[in-house]
Structure formats: structure tokens, C-alpha cells
Design an enzyme around this catalytic site. Structure first.
Site, PDB file in Angstrom:
ATOM      1  CB  THR A  11      -0.901  -0.011   1.261  1.00 55.16           C
ATOM      2  OG1 THR A  11      -1.482   1.280   1.447  1.00 55.16           O
ATOM      3  CG2 THR A  11      -0.110  -0.355   2.531  1.00 55.16           C
ATOM      4  CG  ASP A  12      -1.268   4.952  -0.806  1.00 53.98           C
ATOM      5  OD1 ASP A  12      -1.705   4.330   0.183  1.00 53.98           O
ATOM      6  OD2 ASP A  12      -1.969   5.765  -1.450  1.00 53.98           O
ATOM      7  CD  GLU A  13      -3.096   3.671   4.742  1.00 45.42           C
ATOM      8  OE1 GLU A  13      -2.773   3.575   5.939  1.00 45.42           O
ATOM      9  OE2 GLU A  13      -4.276   3.697   4.347  1.00 45.42           O
ATOM     10  CE  LYS A  43      -0.205  -4.550   3.157  1.00 50.78           C
ATOM     11  NZ  LYS A  43      -0.705  -5.881   2.656  1.00 50.78           N
TER      12      LYS A  43
HETATM   13  P1  NAD Z   1     -10.140  -6.792   2.878  1.00 50.23           P
HETATM   14  O1  NAD Z   1     -10.056  -6.472   4.321  1.00 50.23           O
HETATM   15  O2  NAD Z   1     -11.366  -6.469   2.128  1.00 50.23           O
HETATM   16  O3  NAD Z   1      -9.851  -8.351   2.656  1.00 50.23           O
HETATM   17  C1  NAD Z   1      -8.850  -9.042   3.346  1.00 50.23           C
HETATM   18  C2  NAD Z   1      -9.082 -10.527   3.120  1.00 50.23           C
HETATM   19  O4  NAD Z   1      -8.010 -11.240   3.775  1.00 50.23           O
HETATM   20  C3  NAD Z   1     -10.374 -11.058   3.740  1.00 50.23           C
HETATM   21  O5  NAD Z   1     -11.011 -11.935   2.850  1.00 50.23           O
HETATM   22  C4  NAD Z   1      -9.906 -11.812   4.983  1.00 50.23           C
HETATM   23  O6  NAD Z   1     -10.769 -12.878   5.353  1.00 50.23           O
HETATM   24  C5  NAD Z   1      -8.555 -12.313   4.509  1.00 50.23           C
HETATM   25  N1  NAD Z   1      -7.645 -12.609   5.628  1.00 50.23           N
HETATM   26  C6  NAD Z   1      -7.372 -11.816   6.705  1.00 50.23           C
HETATM   27  N2  NAD Z   1      -6.495 -12.430   7.514  1.00 50.23           N
HETATM   28  C7  NAD Z   1      -6.183 -13.618   6.937  1.00 50.23           C
HETATM   29  C8  NAD Z   1      -5.316 -14.682   7.286  1.00 50.23           C
HETATM   30  N3  NAD Z   1      -4.597 -14.657   8.405  1.00 50.23           N
HETATM   31  N4  NAD Z   1      -5.234 -15.746   6.452  1.00 50.23           N
HETATM   32  C9  NAD Z   1      -5.974 -15.797   5.313  1.00 50.23           C
HETATM   33  N5  NAD Z   1      -6.823 -14.823   4.949  1.00 50.23           N
HETATM   34  C10 NAD Z   1      -6.926 -13.736   5.733  1.00 50.23           C
HETATM   35  O7  NAD Z   1      -8.865  -6.090   2.219  1.00 50.23           O
HETATM   36  P2  NAD Z   1      -8.709  -5.391   0.787  1.00 50.23           P
HETATM   37  O8  NAD Z   1      -9.149  -3.988   0.883  1.00 50.23           O
HETATM   38  O9  NAD Z   1      -9.256  -6.284  -0.247  1.00 50.23           O
HETATM   39  O10 NAD Z   1      -7.105  -5.373   0.675  1.00 50.23           O
HETATM   40  C11 NAD Z   1      -6.409  -6.488   0.131  1.00 50.23           C
HETATM   41  C12 NAD Z   1      -4.921  -6.206   0.201  1.00 50.23           C
HETATM   42  O11 NAD Z   1      -4.618  -5.031  -0.536  1.00 50.23           O
HETATM   43  C13 NAD Z   1      -4.392  -5.963   1.610  1.00 50.23           C
HETATM   44  O12 NAD Z   1      -3.135  -6.569   1.713  1.00 50.23           O
HETATM   45  C14 NAD Z   1      -4.270  -4.451   1.707  1.00 50.23           C
HETATM   46  O13 NAD Z   1      -3.245  -4.100   2.597  1.00 50.23           O
HETATM   47  C15 NAD Z   1      -3.920  -4.105   0.283  1.00 50.23           C
HETATM   48  N6  NAD Z   1      -4.343  -2.762  -0.168  1.00 50.23           N
HETATM   49  C16 NAD Z   1      -5.627  -2.358  -0.031  1.00 50.23           C
HETATM   50  C17 NAD Z   1      -6.020  -1.110  -0.532  1.00 50.23           C
HETATM   51  C18 NAD Z   1      -7.439  -0.622  -0.427  1.00 50.23           C
HETATM   52  O14 NAD Z   1      -7.691   0.537  -0.778  1.00 50.23           O
HETATM   53  N7  NAD Z   1      -8.392  -1.423  -0.004  1.00 50.23           N
HETATM   54  C19 NAD Z   1      -5.060  -0.283  -1.147  1.00 50.23           C
HETATM   55  C20 NAD Z   1      -3.742  -0.726  -1.247  1.00 50.23           C
HETATM   56  C21 NAD Z   1      -3.396  -1.981  -0.766  1.00 50.23           C
HETATM   57  O1  DAU Z   2      -4.146   4.133   0.742  1.00 46.22           O
HETATM   58  C1  DAU Z   2      -4.366   2.760   0.656  1.00 46.22           C
HETATM   59  C2  DAU Z   2      -5.151   2.324   1.868  1.00 46.22           C
HETATM   60  O2  DAU Z   2      -6.470   2.816   1.686  1.00 46.22           O
HETATM   61  C3  DAU Z   2      -5.159   0.822   2.088  1.00 46.22           C
HETATM   62  O3  DAU Z   2      -3.856   0.387   2.359  1.00 46.22           O
HETATM   63  C4  DAU Z   2      -6.081   0.458   3.252  1.00 46.22           C
HETATM   64  O4  DAU Z   2      -6.180  -0.953   3.353  1.00 46.22           O
HETATM   65  C5  DAU Z   2      -7.455   1.035   2.988  1.00 46.22           C
HETATM   66  O5  DAU Z   2      -8.277   0.797   4.113  1.00 46.22           O
HETATM   67  C6  DAU Z   2      -7.381   2.532   2.722  1.00 46.22           C
HETATM   68  O6  DAU Z   2      -7.001   3.255   3.919  1.00 46.22           O
HETATM   69  P1  DAU Z   2      -7.656   4.677   4.301  1.00 46.22           P
HETATM   70  O7  DAU Z   2      -7.507   4.853   5.758  1.00 46.22           O
HETATM   71  O8  DAU Z   2      -7.179   5.746   3.407  1.00 46.22           O
HETATM   72  O9  DAU Z   2      -9.197   4.355   3.888  1.00 46.22           O
HETATM   73  P2  DAU Z   2     -10.578   4.646   4.639  1.00 46.22           P
HETATM   74  O10 DAU Z   2     -11.656   4.301   3.665  1.00 46.22           O
HETATM   75  O11 DAU Z   2     -10.617   4.045   5.987  1.00 46.22           O
HETATM   76  O12 DAU Z   2     -10.550   6.226   4.811  1.00 46.22           O
HETATM   77  C7  DAU Z   2     -10.407   7.104   3.692  1.00 46.22           C
HETATM   78  C8  DAU Z   2     -10.359   8.516   4.234  1.00 46.22           C
HETATM   79  O13 DAU Z   2     -11.649   8.855   4.767  1.00 46.22           O
HETATM   80  C9  DAU Z   2      -9.395   8.721   5.384  1.00 46.22           C
HETATM   81  O14 DAU Z   2      -8.840  10.016   5.281  1.00 46.22           O
HETATM   82  C10 DAU Z   2     -10.258   8.615   6.629  1.00 46.22           C
HETATM   83  C11 DAU Z   2     -11.578   9.176   6.162  1.00 46.22           C
HETATM   84  N1  DAU Z   2     -12.799   8.606   6.793  1.00 46.22           N
HETATM   85  C12 DAU Z   2     -12.921   7.250   6.813  1.00 46.22           C
HETATM   86  C13 DAU Z   2     -14.060   6.681   7.350  1.00 46.22           C
HETATM   87  C14 DAU Z   2     -14.198   5.171   7.417  1.00 46.22           C
HETATM   88  C15 DAU Z   2     -13.794   9.444   7.244  1.00 46.22           C
HETATM   89  O15 DAU Z   2     -13.678  10.687   7.177  1.00 46.22           O
HETATM   90  N2  DAU Z   2     -14.926   8.877   7.771  1.00 46.22           N
HETATM   91  C16 DAU Z   2     -15.102   7.528   7.843  1.00 46.22           C
HETATM   92  O16 DAU Z   2     -16.146   7.070   8.356  1.00 46.22           O
END
Ligand code: NAD
Ligand code: DAU
Length: 334
Positions: free
Chosen positions: A124-126, A152
């Protein structure tokens, strides 16, 4: 190609499995997922009848299970499995250490023992932390601010070490914020859409001016597919949509699409350690692998809104489960 996808029952993983089954008629996909609160087999109902798709319930941190599986021979591992939500990592860090760090180590070790030819660590970019102006390249230092981001970053460093030390063919990908179908409701976009549909308040943290760069999940899946086929071992690739928005701008746009009033917005106290802005430089993947985001943000956002409108039973089921308790816990004290 025989691919092991971990965390495939989550948001991005399930979109990736749909994408791969459609784009690669010869590929076989095994999904290893623990089915935590975020894992949802409803995301993969369409795939269940596909003979090239297999599901195994299990934990990536379970060494015996992972070894037993890899013994059957896989060409690639794509590791999506993670605890993925920043707010949850602030409530309890432990599962983030267990899955994101230990789980990744178990997979890397398995990849080493069983000579897996491609290992994609979906990051992730985080991990770079917050940036006021400009953008992070793959050479920028890691400076994670939340326990999620730190876990991460640790997994990225371990992945790098396995490449350097044991020549495990690891590639690390770092994506910006994804959105699209099947995203769990704790994340801003699905939370805002579904709360608005129920005329419930939409919590906006702090002043609402934090900036995220949004990418449609299909663009992310396409980038991963290209990286699996053409990426170079040991490299890191940033992936981003190039659509920066403040949280308030985004929520206004969603309310506009849903024809709901701005009065639903409720400012709540800020997330501790809240990163102000994420921004990635994607020159490397664009120039070396010829990938760029193709989906327009506005169109993809409206497709996403339509998906939630058309899948009410999917999200109502989540809202009535464990999520309700989490929601109260996270927002009541704010
Ligand atoms: P999500 O939370 O929707 O899904 C995570 C999945 O992993 C779930 O199905 C969960 O059951 C499974 N899981 C959790 N722990 C596990 C374990 N110990 N063994 C096997 N399975 C397990 O997450 P997402 O948003 O789909 O993100 C997927 C990946 O992409 C993550 O690694 C996250 O860090 C990365 N990522 C997410 C975003 C985003 O915006 N959502 C952005 C950049 C990177
Ligand atoms: O940047 C990539 C990341 O994006 C991934 O690595 C993470 O898995 C994914 O959860 C996401 O993280 P963020 O913290 O950026 O996403 P989130 O949707 O939780 O929040 C987006 C922005 O909105 C953040 O600035 C927090 C804000 N927020 C979030 C929630 C849930 C609110 O203002 N209100 C809310 O209720």
C-alpha cells in the site's frame, strides 16, 4: 498457470479472482482465505461453479497448512490476505502483526521451500506515510504512521529480505486507495453510500480535508495481472489512479449521485495519527510495464454507486452482522 491467491474473499482479492478467471481461460486459481469479518464468500458466488476455481478456508500464518498446500505445486502466489483497516489497527494492533507480518513470513518461507516462481506482495501507499506536496516514488523512504501501515511496511521489508537473501522471486506492489464493488462497509466510500441510502449520518473525520488518490479496483487488478506476467523480480511498483480528492469533495460527489442532502454529513473527531495526504509517482510502472489507469474516476464512481444500489441484500447482510458492533464502537465515542 496455477495461482494461489490469499485473501481472495475480501474486496480486492475477490475482484482479482473474477478478473483472472475471465481474462485467463487457462489459469487455475486457488483462494486461501481465513474468512475473518472482512472475508465474504458471497463475493465469489459466480466463481463457485467454475472448475478452475478452488476455495480453501485457512490462515496464511498456519505453516503446516501453507506447506501442505504449496506441496501441490503453484506457479505464483498473490498475497492479498491482510488486516486492512486503519481504524481497527488503532483499536487492536495484534491481528495486524499476526496476519500482515507473521502470515507474510510463512508464505515467503513456503515460497522459498517450494521454489515458487512468482510472489506478489500486495502492499500500500500508506507505507510511505503522508506527503504535503509532490509524490512518493519507489525509492522514497518508508515512514508508516498507523499500526496497519507499520505492519505492511514490515511485510515489505521481509519480502525484500527474502529476495536478497534467498532469491525468492518477490515483487512488491504499492497501490493507492481502491474503490468498487464488494468493498467492505467500514471503508469511506461504501460506508458513505450505504449510510446515505438509509438516510443515516455520514461521519467525516476532522476537517474532511485529508486527501486520498482513488483508483478503481479493476485498474488495480489489471496492473497486478501485467506485473505477474511482465514484472521484474525484486522490484517495487507504485500503482495509483491519479484522482486526488479531499474526503469532503468525495462525499459531496457521492451525495450528488444519490440525490441526498449535504446535511447527512456529520463531522466527528479525527482519526489518531491521521495521514493528511497520500500521493504516488507511477512513472516506473507506466514506462517499464506500459500500464496506466484507464477508468475515469467519475464513471467508475457512478458504476460503484449503481452496484451498491443493485446489491442491497449483500450490504444489508453485512450491516446486520458483526459490523454493527464495530460501527457503534468506533463512532459512538467520537
Ligand atoms: P479486505 O479487508 O477487504 O480483505 C482481506 C481478506 O483477507 C479477507 O477476505 C480476509 O478474510 C482475509 N484474511 C485476513 N487475515 C487472513 C489470514 N490470516 N489468512 C488468510 N486470509 C486472511 O482487504 P482489501 O481492501 O481487499 O485489501 C487487500 C490487500 O490489498 C491488503 O493486503 C491491503 O493491505 C492491500 N491494499 C488495499 C487497498 C485498499 O484501498 N483497499 C489499497 C492498497 C493496498
Ligand atoms: O491508501 C491505501 C489504503 O487505503 C489501504 O492500504 C487500506 O487498506 C485502505 O483501508 C485505505 O485506507 P484509508 O484509511 O485511506 O481508507 P478509509 O476508507 O478508511 O478512509 C479514507 C479517508 O476517509 C481517510 O482520510 C479517513 C476518512 N474517513 C474514513 C471513514 C471510514 C472518514 O472521514 N470517515 C469515515 O467514516
Amino acid at each position: 498457470m496455477k495461482v494461489l491467491v490469499t485473501g481472495g474473499a475480501g474486496f480486492i482479492g475477490s475482484n482479482f479472482i473474477h478478473y483472472i478467471l475471465k481474462e485467463h481461460p487457462q489459469w487455475e486459481v486457488t483462494n486461501l482465505d481465513k474468512l475473518t469479518y472482512a472475508g465474504n464468500l458471497d463475493n465469489l458466488r459466480d466463481a463457485e461453479t467454475e472448475p478452475r476455481y478452488h476455495f480453501i478456508k485457512g490462515d496464511i500464518a498456519d505453516r503446516e497448512l501453507v506447506d501442505g498446500l504449496l506441496r501441490h505445486g503453484y506457479d505464483a502466489i498473490i498475497n492479498f490476505a491482510a488486516e486492512s483497516h486503519v481504524d481497527r489497527s488503532i483499536l487492536d494492533t495484534s491481528p495486524f502483526i499476526e496476519t500482515n507480518i507473521k502470515g507474510t513470513q510463512v508464505l515467503l518461507e513456503g515460497a522459498r521451500q517450494y521454489h515458487i516462481e512468482r510472489f506478489i506482495q500486495v502492499s500500500t501507499d500508506e507505507v510511505y506515510g503522508s506527503i504535503e506536496n509532490g509524490s512518493f516514488s519507489e525509492l522514497s523512504p518508508l515512514s508508516p504512521n498507523s499500526p496497519y501501515a507499520a505492519s505492511k511496511a514490515a511485510a515489505d521489508l521481509l519480502s525484500h529480505a527474502y529476495f536478497q537473501t534467498y532469491h525468492v522471486p518477490v515483487i512488491i506492489t504499492r497501490s493507492s486507495n481502491n474503490f468498487g464493488p464488494y468493498q467492505f462497509l467500514e471503508k469511506l466510500i461504501p460506508l458513505a453510500i450505504t449510510n446515505a441510502l438509509e438516510d443515516k449520518p455520514i461521519p467525516v473525520y476532522g476537517d474532511g480535508l485529508n486527501i486520498r488518490d482513488w483508483i478503481f479496483v479493476v485498474d488495480h487488478c489489471r496492473a497486478l495481472d501485467i506485473i505477474i506476467q511482465k514484472g521484474e523480480d525484486g522490484q517495487i511498483y507504485n500503482i495509483a489512479g491519479g484522482s486526488e480528492k479531499t474526503n469532503l469533495e468525495l462525499v459531496y460527489q457521492l451525495l450528488g449521485l444519490l440525490n441526498k442532502p449535504k446535511s447527512l454529513i456529520t463531522f466527528v473527531s479525527d482519526r489518531p495519527g491521521h495521514d493528511r495526504r497520500y500521493a504516488l509517482n507511477i512513472t516506473k510502472i507506466t514506462e517499464r510495464l506500459d500500464w496506466k489507469p484507464e477508468c475515469s474516476f467519475d464513471e467508475a464512481l457512478s458504476v460503484t454507486v449503481d452496484w451498491y444500489l443493485g446489491h442491497k441484500p449483500w450490504w444489508l447482510r453485512i450491516k446486520s452482522g458483526e459490523y454493527a458492533k464495530y460501527y457503534d464502537r468506533i463512532y459512538l465515542h467520537r
